[in-house]
Design an enzyme around this catalytic site. Sequence first.
Site, short mmCIF file in Angstrom:
data_model
loop_
_atom_site.label_atom_id
_atom_site.label_comp_id
_atom_site.label_asym_id
_atom_site.label_seq_id
_atom_site.Cartn_x
_atom_site.Cartn_y
_atom_site.Cartn_z
N ASP A 107 15.77 52.83 36.54
CA ASP A 107 16.04 51.99 37.71
C ASP A 107 14.97 50.92 37.82
O ASP A 107 13.85 51.09 37.33
CB ASP A 107 15.94 52.82 39.01
N1 URA Z 1 16.44 59.20 37.44
C1 URA Z 1 16.39 58.28 38.43
O1 URA Z 1 16.70 58.57 39.57
N2 URA Z 1 15.99 57.03 38.10
C2 URA Z 1 15.62 56.68 36.86
O2 URA Z 1 15.24 55.52 36.63
C3 URA Z 1 15.68 57.66 35.85
C4 URA Z 1 16.10 58.92 36.18
#
Ligand code: URA
Length: 233
Positions: A107
């Site tokens: 993310d």
């Molecule tokens: N899980 C999440 O919530 N975000 C990420 O970027 C990777 C795994």
Amino acid sequence: MRRLDQILASLGYCSRSEARAFLKAHAVTLRGPGAALRDVSEKVRAADVLVDGEPLDHPDGILVVLNKPAGLVCSHDPRREGPNVYSLLPERWRARNPQVTSVGRLDKDTSGLILLTDRTALVHRLTSPKHKVPKVYRATVASPIPHEAVALFASGTLVLDGEKTPCLPARLRILNPNTAELVLTEGRYHQVRRMLASQGCEVVALHREKFGELDLEGIAPGTFRELPAGFFD
Ligand code: URA
């Protein structure tokens, strides 16, 4: 053996339509006799081509471990999603075709280890559910993590909101009331945040520390380390 214009375009030197002009502007030669190549359709081995006396840039593909800072996205569309991780790579790598892309995604607000490669088959292989590469995350949460979450996550019975199949068993280690390490072998959308949210814990910082055996030792945020293109072969 491939056409010279295809090789130059795939490695980001110029587009195929610019290849003729590129040959005029640069000394493009073959190792050995060294005569200048003039015909963009000539079939050659990429490993034999020199541009201005230099071997081609990573003719066998690119594979790097990047330490992603929070605030950058893994998508390629900067107009829609803002600055991306590819802006941290050399310009020529960004013009390659197939393009350099991430193995899975982190993310925008997540930092840490992400693999980038132009080897499309590798992306499919490493992200395939069959592969179950363990990924280690460190999460900081706004409220204390309940201890029951350890057994629940390990049980493989947790069904996330809006989903039908339970998450695969995951190892949760509570490091202190507001920090935990979570090891996942799959990669569902926002998985760490959603698993912890199911326990009433909002994630305020998330960092991926490891992907399989790879870690970020010696790789400062915003920088990357190259791996041999055949590292996973
Ligand atoms: N899980 C999440 O919530 N975000 C990420 O970027 C990777 C795994």
